[in-house]
Design a protein around this motif. Sequence first.
Motif, mmCIF file in Angstrom:
data_model
loop_
_atom_site.group_PDB
_atom_site.id
_atom_site.type_symbol
_atom_site.label_atom_id
_atom_site.label_comp_id
_atom_site.label_asym_id
_atom_site.label_seq_id
_atom_site.Cartn_x
_atom_site.Cartn_y
_atom_site.Cartn_z
ATOM 1 N N PHE A 78 0.823 -1.214 0.000
ATOM 2 C CA PHE A 78 0.000 0.000 0.000
ATOM 3 C C PHE A 78 0.856 1.263 0.000
ATOM 4 C CE2 PHE A 78 -3.337 -2.876 1.810
ATOM 5 C CZ PHE A 78 -4.233 -2.737 0.758
ATOM 6 N N SER A 79 2.019 1.218 0.615
ATOM 7 C CA SER A 79 2.891 2.398 0.587
ATOM 8 C C SER A 79 3.398 2.650 -0.827
ATOM 9 C CB SER A 79 4.057 2.225 1.563
ATOM 10 O OG SER A 79 4.907 1.173 1.164
ATOM 11 N N GLU A 80 3.661 1.577 -1.583
ATOM 12 C CA GLU A 80 4.045 1.757 -2.987
ATOM 13 C C GLU A 80 2.894 2.328 -3.797
ATOM 14 O OE1 GLU A 80 6.977 1.478 -4.321
ATOM 15 O OE2 GLU A 80 7.910 0.783 -2.480
ATOM 16 N N TRP A 81 1.705 1.826 -3.589
ATOM 17 C CA TRP A 81 0.544 2.361 -4.298
ATOM 18 C C TRP A 81 0.321 3.833 -3.949
ATOM 19 C CZ3 TRP A 81 -3.875 -1.867 -3.916
ATOM 20 C CH2 TRP A 81 -3.418 -3.035 -4.535
ATOM 21 N N ALA A 82 0.483 4.168 -2.667
ATOM 22 C CA ALA A 82 0.304 5.564 -2.261
ATOM 23 C C ALA A 82 1.344 6.463 -2.913
ATOM 24 C CB ALA A 82 0.384 5.668 -0.733
ATOM 25 N N ALA A 83 2.593 5.986 -3.012
ATOM 26 C CA ALA A 83 3.634 6.771 -3.677
ATOM 27 C C ALA A 83 3.327 6.926 -5.167
ATOM 28 C CB ALA A 83 4.994 6.110 -3.480
ATOM 29 N N ASP A 84 2.791 5.870 -5.784
ATOM 30 C CA ASP A 84 2.383 5.977 -7.194
ATOM 31 C C ASP A 84 1.319 7.054 -7.359
ATOM 32 O OD1 ASP A 84 4.114 3.974 -7.950
ATOM 33 O OD2 ASP A 84 2.606 2.394 -7.946
ATOM 34 N N ASP A 85 0.296 7.014 -6.496
ATOM 35 C CA ASP A 85 -0.794 7.983 -6.613
ATOM 36 C C ASP A 85 -0.303 9.406 -6.398
ATOM 37 O OD1 ASP A 85 -2.446 5.844 -7.024
ATOM 38 O OD2 ASP A 85 -3.295 5.824 -5.002
ATOM 39 N N ARG A 86 0.599 9.580 -5.438
ATOM 40 C CA ARG A 86 1.117 10.922 -5.171
ATOM 41 C C ARG A 86 2.015 11.395 -6.312
ATOM 42 N NH1 ARG A 86 2.902 12.958 0.787
ATOM 43 N NH2 ARG A 86 3.376 15.125 0.267
ATOM 44 N N ALA A 87 2.688 10.472 -6.965
ATOM 45 C CA ALA A 87 3.586 10.841 -8.058
ATOM 46 C C ALA A 87 2.811 11.307 -9.293
ATOM 47 C CB ALA A 87 4.488 9.666 -8.419
ATOM 48 N N VAL A 88 1.703 10.643 -9.606
ATOM 49 C CA VAL A 88 0.982 10.962 -10.840
ATOM 50 C C VAL A 88 -0.096 12.022 -10.608
ATOM 51 C CG1 VAL A 88 1.463 8.670 -11.750
ATOM 52 C CG2 VAL A 88 -0.680 9.075 -10.545
ATOM 53 N N GLU A 89 -0.651 12.094 -9.395
ATOM 54 C CA GLU A 89 -1.662 13.097 -9.049
ATOM 55 C C GLU A 89 -2.823 13.116 -10.032
ATOM 56 O OE1 GLU A 89 0.594 16.699 -8.780
ATOM 57 O OE2 GLU A 89 1.027 16.404 -6.639
ATOM 58 N N GLY A 90 -3.248 11.931 -10.458
ATOM 59 C CA GLY A 90 -4.393 11.836 -11.349
ATOM 60 C C GLY A 90 -4.128 12.205 -12.792
ATOM 61 N N ASP A 91 -2.886 12.504 -13.144
ATOM 62 C CA ASP A 91 -2.537 12.874 -14.513
ATOM 63 C C ASP A 91 -2.327 11.613 -15.346
ATOM 64 O OD1 ASP A 91 -0.467 13.530 -16.742
ATOM 65 O OD2 ASP A 91 -1.228 15.488 -16.109
ATOM 66 N N ALA A 92 -3.082 11.474 -16.432
ATOM 67 C CA ALA A 92 -3.020 10.262 -17.255
ATOM 68 C C ALA A 92 -1.653 10.087 -17.899
ATOM 69 C CB ALA A 92 -4.113 10.302 -18.330
ATOM 70 N N GLN A 93 -1.038 11.179 -18.348
ATOM 71 C CA GLN A 93 0.274 11.082 -18.983
ATOM 72 C C GLN A 93 1.339 10.654 -17.979
ATOM 73 O OE1 GLN A 93 1.035 11.271 -22.272
ATOM 74 N NE2 GLN A 93 3.076 10.591 -21.560
ATOM 75 N N ARG A 94 1.282 11.196 -16.785
ATOM 76 C CA ARG A 94 2.238 10.766 -15.754
ATOM 77 C C ARG A 94 2.027 9.303 -15.380
ATOM 78 N NH1 ARG A 94 1.880 15.860 -11.555
ATOM 79 N NH2 ARG A 94 3.154 17.357 -12.736
ATOM 80 N N SER A 95 0.762 8.883 -15.319
ATOM 81 C CA SER A 95 0.479 7.481 -15.019
ATOM 82 C C SER A 95 1.092 6.568 -16.068
ATOM 83 C CB SER A 95 -1.034 7.247 -14.945
ATOM 84 O OG SER A 95 -1.624 7.994 -13.904
ATOM 85 N N LEU A 96 0.942 6.945 -17.333
ATOM 86 C CA LEU A 96 1.523 6.145 -18.403
ATOM 87 C C LEU A 96 3.045 6.142 -18.321
ATOM 88 C CD1 LEU A 96 1.214 4.514 -21.012
ATOM 89 C CD2 LEU A 96 1.134 6.687 -22.271
ATOM 90 N N SER A 97 3.638 7.289 -18.058
ATOM 91 C CA SER A 97 5.099 7.377 -17.968
ATOM 92 C C SER A 97 5.632 6.540 -16.807
ATOM 93 C CB SER A 97 5.534 8.836 -17.813
ATOM 94 O OG SER A 97 5.164 9.599 -18.939
ATOM 95 N N LEU A 98 4.951 6.586 -15.670
ATOM 96 C CA LEU A 98 5.405 5.800 -14.525
ATOM 97 C C LEU A 98 5.248 4.307 -14.794
ATOM 98 C CD1 LEU A 98 6.511 5.668 -11.697
ATOM 99 C CD2 LEU A 98 4.195 6.002 -10.805
ATOM 100 N N ALA A 99 4.155 3.918 -15.427
ATOM 101 C CA ALA A 99 3.979 2.500 -15.779
ATOM 102 C C ALA A 99 5.084 2.046 -16.729
ATOM 103 C CB ALA A 99 2.600 2.285 -16.397
ATOM 104 N N GLU A 100 5.423 2.875 -17.712
ATOM 105 C CA GLU A 100 6.505 2.518 -18.638
ATOM 106 C C GLU A 100 7.840 2.430 -17.906
ATOM 107 O OE1 GLU A 100 4.662 4.626 -22.692
ATOM 108 O OE2 GLU A 100 6.124 5.688 -21.433
ATOM 109 N N ALA A 101 8.052 3.325 -16.931
ATOM 110 C CA ALA A 101 9.294 3.275 -16.160
ATOM 111 C C ALA A 101 9.379 1.994 -15.347
ATOM 112 C CB ALA A 101 9.381 4.489 -15.245
ATOM 113 N N LEU A 102 8.287 1.584 -14.743
ATOM 114 C CA LEU A 102 8.267 0.337 -13.974
ATOM 115 C C LEU A 102 8.607 -0.860 -14.855
ATOM 116 C CD1 LEU A 102 5.063 0.881 -11.788
ATOM 117 C CD2 LEU A 102 7.437 1.002 -11.038
#
Length: 326
Positions: free
Chosen positions: A218-242
Motif C-alpha cells: 500500500f505504501s508503494e501504491w500511495a507513492a504511485d498515486d502521489r507521483a501521478v496526481e491523477g494525470d493520465a500522462q504521468r500514469s503512463l510514464s510511470l507504468a513505462e518506467a516500472l
Amino acid sequence: MSFSYIFRLVTLCLASFFIVQAALSLIARTIAPAAIRFSARMRPRAAARFLLLLRLFPGGVGLLAVVALCLPSYLWLEPQAGAEKVGLACSLAALLGAALWASSVIRVARAATVSSRCARDWQRIGKPFRLPEEVPDILVVDDDAPLLALAGVFRPRLVTSRGVLRRLSPDQLNAALRHETAHHASRDNFKRLLLLLAPDALPCVRGFASLERAWSRFSEWAADDRAVEGDAQRSLSLAEALVSVSRMGASPRPSPFLSTLVPDDGDLSARINRLLQPERGPEKSRRRMQLLAAGASVAVAGLLLAALLQPATFYAVHRLLEHLVR
C-alpha cells in the motif's frame, strides 16, 4: 532508593511490558488477515497508515502501560522499606521482555550498519547529478544495475545507476523520481525503521510478515498515486518506467532502509494495472470510514485519559503488580 527497590521496579516494568504487548501481539496477529482485507477498501495512503498503526499498536500500548500506569503506581504506592522477593513467573516475564527489546535493538543495529556501509560505498563511487525537473539532487552510481531508490532514514537521498538513466526517457525518469520523492514526503524509510524496532510476541520471532508486506504494497501504491496526481500522462510514464526497470533484472536491495522503484515483492502487475486503469471508489464511503476511524480514536483516547485521572486506577494497577511480583 535502594538497589532492591530499583531492581524490582525494572523487573516489574519489563514483565508488565512483555505481558501486555505479547497479549496484544497475539490479538493483532489473529485479526491481521481481516485487517488487510478491510484496508483494501481504503485509499492506499490511509490503508498503509492503518496497517502501520496496527503493527505498532502492541508495542506502543505496552510502553504506554509501563510509563503511564506501572511506573507512577509503583513509585507512589510501593514502600521503599523491605526487600520483597521477585517470583519466578515475574522474573521469566522480565527476561522475555528484556530479550524482546534486545532482539529489536540488535535488528535495527544490523540494519543501520548495512545501510551505513552501503551509503559509504555509493558516496565513494557515485557522483551528484542535477536534473532540470523539480526534484532534489541525485547520486548517480556508475553501474548498469536497475537501481533507483530513496536511501537512508534521517537524511534520505535519491540514488540511481547510470544504466537506469540511459534506459528511461525524460518523462519516465521524471515520473519515477516523483515516486521516490513521494516516499520521502511520507517518511517511508523511517516507518521501515519503526517496523524493525517493533517487537513481536516472542523474542527472535517475526510473526507479522503478511501485515508488513501489505503495508509495503500500500505504501508503494500511495507513492504511485502521489507521483501521478491523477494525470493520465504521468500514469503512463510511470507504468513505462516500472516495466523498463523491471526488465533490467531484479532490483538490488542491499539496505533495509531503501525504498526502491520496483521492489521484489511480486506486485508489479497490480501497480501497472492501477496506473493504466485507475479505480475510483465512492468518496462518501471513504469519508465515512475515515470519520469512523477518527471518532473511534478520539473515544479510545478519551477513555484512557479518564482512566488515568482516577486514583483508583493506580491502586488497582498496584494490586496487580503485587500479584505479579510474587
